[in-house]
Design a protein around this motif. Structure first.
Motif, mmCIF file in Angstrom:
data_model
loop_
_atom_site.group_PDB
_atom_site.id
_atom_site.type_symbol
_atom_site.label_atom_id
_atom_site.label_comp_id
_atom_site.label_asym_id
_atom_site.label_seq_id
_atom_site.Cartn_x
_atom_site.Cartn_y
_atom_site.Cartn_z
ATOM 1 N N VAL A 151 -0.623 -6.814 -6.087
ATOM 2 C CA VAL A 151 -0.053 -7.786 -5.152
ATOM 3 C C VAL A 151 -1.121 -8.624 -4.462
ATOM 4 O O VAL A 151 -0.798 -9.594 -3.777
ATOM 5 N N ARG B 40 2.827 3.450 0.311
ATOM 6 C CA ARG B 40 2.788 3.470 -1.154
ATOM 7 C C ARG B 40 2.008 2.285 -1.715
ATOM 8 O O ARG B 40 2.475 1.532 -2.570
ATOM 9 N N CYS B 41 0.768 2.124 -1.223
ATOM 10 C CA CYS B 41 -0.094 1.083 -1.775
ATOM 11 C C CYS B 41 -1.524 1.609 -1.852
ATOM 12 O O CYS B 41 -1.911 2.527 -1.129
ATOM 13 N N GLU C 29 3.129 7.321 -13.623
ATOM 14 C CA GLU C 29 2.866 5.887 -13.537
ATOM 15 C C GLU C 29 1.479 5.611 -14.100
ATOM 16 O O GLU C 29 0.543 6.381 -13.874
ATOM 17 N N TRP D 263 -2.602 -2.643 -4.942
ATOM 18 C CA TRP D 263 -1.476 -2.312 -5.808
ATOM 19 C C TRP D 263 -0.308 -1.770 -5.004
ATOM 20 O O TRP D 263 -0.481 -0.936 -4.110
ATOM 21 N N ASP D 264 0.888 -2.262 -5.316
ATOM 22 C CA ASP D 264 2.125 -1.689 -4.816
ATOM 23 C C ASP D 264 2.511 -0.582 -5.800
ATOM 24 O O ASP D 264 2.845 -0.859 -6.959
ATOM 25 N N ASP E 116 5.051 1.459 -5.904
ATOM 26 C CA ASP E 116 6.460 1.527 -6.286
ATOM 27 C C ASP E 116 6.813 0.432 -7.290
ATOM 28 O O ASP E 116 7.528 0.680 -8.263
ATOM 29 N N ARG E 117 6.301 -0.766 -7.046
ATOM 30 C CA ARG E 117 6.574 -1.888 -7.961
ATOM 31 C C ARG E 117 5.652 -1.879 -9.172
ATOM 32 O O ARG E 117 5.863 -2.620 -10.127
ATOM 33 N N ARG E 118 4.602 -1.041 -9.094
ATOM 34 C CA ARG E 118 3.620 -0.946 -10.186
ATOM 35 C C ARG E 118 3.005 -2.303 -10.486
ATOM 36 O O ARG E 118 2.818 -2.688 -11.640
ATOM 37 N N ALA E 119 2.659 -3.011 -9.409
ATOM 38 C CA ALA E 119 2.150 -4.370 -9.575
ATOM 39 C C ALA E 119 0.975 -4.602 -8.655
ATOM 40 O O ALA E 119 0.915 -4.068 -7.537
#
Length: 344
Positions: free
Chosen positions: A156, A134-135, A115, A148-149, A151-154
């Motif tokens: 937040v 997972r943040c 990632e 950052w999340d 898993d969502r690669r975003a």
């Protein structure tokens, strides 16, 4: 086979012919005795390896077996210095943040980057990771914090307006959804990660180098480059104790909350051990290798195992026994500065 009274017993795969009834009876007694005996038990000895991640000013992340001084893998990918690292060794993952503005997730088995998270507003200086959720919460050079999340690669959540200088350190209390950040502007900020609000905590006057929050969410310890350690009441939002050192005594820190001891990476290529209860310097631990005119730059500890690892501006790594205050191992890890370390 059983012609007449001849019997063959198959034991462990080898035929044993028994020519008569007397021999058969004797063997049956032996077999009964074996059945009555306790079954053999297999015991597995699990050897816990002491893993280590380090980040260098050349942009490399290195994965180590600290006890063997063995570099298991080197992860290229960052284009600028690596400022922070964290690991989930059970699930074979590592995370690194860099001045190139990216967070990179590494597969520790394959060595591949799985990632890449980009923050185009600033460079990563520090992070706090919740591997279970997972943040990750990152501190940036533009004075903001970004969550950052993974898993969502975003991204937040972005927290603006608290600092007037780069964020140098961050620690999150994920259970209460609060975090502390420290900056080159000398400010320590308490953040509510749900509401996005902040409370300034006054005390330091110069660059805040590092900080940690205790597992019970009652206290925090911060250190600045002028050698000041401050203990904060996390709930009352105020400084309750100050330990005064010398300039350069605190480049990074790790806290043993059960005893109130703090280990700091310091100038002069040495570690310093402080006692918060007595507000005093308890021990000075000089590195056995490297240049004394270069600084220790980072430190991490496993207080349960009484082990610590430190990195230096000379590119050295050292493993320490905190029971005896002795350096167990020291080795040249890289020809460039070690900026950050993470110990299993």
């Amino acid at each position: 086979r059983c012609p007449e009274r001849e019997v063959t017993l198959l034991m462990m795969g080898s035929p044993v012919p028994l020519a008569n009834e007397k021999a058969l009876a004797s063997s049956q007694e032996e077999i009964s005795a074996l059945r009555a005996a306790p079954a053999p038990q297999l015991q597995m000895l699990r050897v816990q390896r002491r893993y280590l991640l380090s980040g260098t000013s050349s942009g490399l992340v290195q994965f180590w077996d600290a006890d063997r001084k063995e570099c298991l893998d080197t992860f290229p990918g960052h284009t600028q210095r690596v400022q922070c690292v964290s690991g989930d060794f059970q699930n074979r993952r590592g995370l690194s943040g860099s001045s190139d503005g990216t967070l990179r997730m590494w597969d520790l088995d394959s060595g591949l980057c799985v990632e890449t998270l980009h923050d185009y507003s600033g460079e990563f200086n520090c992070m706090s990771v919740d591997w279970g959720a997972r943040c990750a919460l990152g501190g940036l050079t533009n004075g903001t914090l970004a969550m950052w999340d993974l898993d969502r690669r975003a991204c937040v959540l972005a927290l603006h307006g608290g600092h007037h200088g780069p964020v140098q350190c961050v620690a999150a209390d994920w259970g209460s959804r609060r975090a502390l950040s420290g900056s080159t502007d000398g400010a320590v900020m308490l953040w509510d990660l749900e509401l996005g609000t902040r409370i300034p905590m006054q005390g330091h006057m110069v660059w805040v180098a590092d900080l940690q929050i205790d597992p019970d969410s009652r206290f925090a310890v911060s250190g600045s480059i002028d050698g000041m350690l401050r203990v904060w009441d996390f709930r009352a939002h105020k400084c309750v104790r100050t330990v005064r050192g010398e300039w350069g005594d605190v480049k990074a820190l790790t806290v043993e909350w059960a005893t109130g001891r703090v280990l700091t990476a310091a100038a002069g290529n040495q570690l310093k051990l402080w006692e918060l209860g007595g507000a005093r310097l308890a021990a000075v631990l000089p590195s056995p290798i490297g240049n004394a005119r270069r600084d220790m730059t980072c430190v991490a500890a496993n207080w349960d195992a009484q082990r610590a690892v430190a990195g230096s501006a000379s590119g050295d790594l050292s493993l320490w026994n905190l029971d005896t205050f002795e350096c167990v191992e020291a080795w040249k890890a890289h020809d460039r500065e070690i900026n950050c370390v993470y110990l299993a």
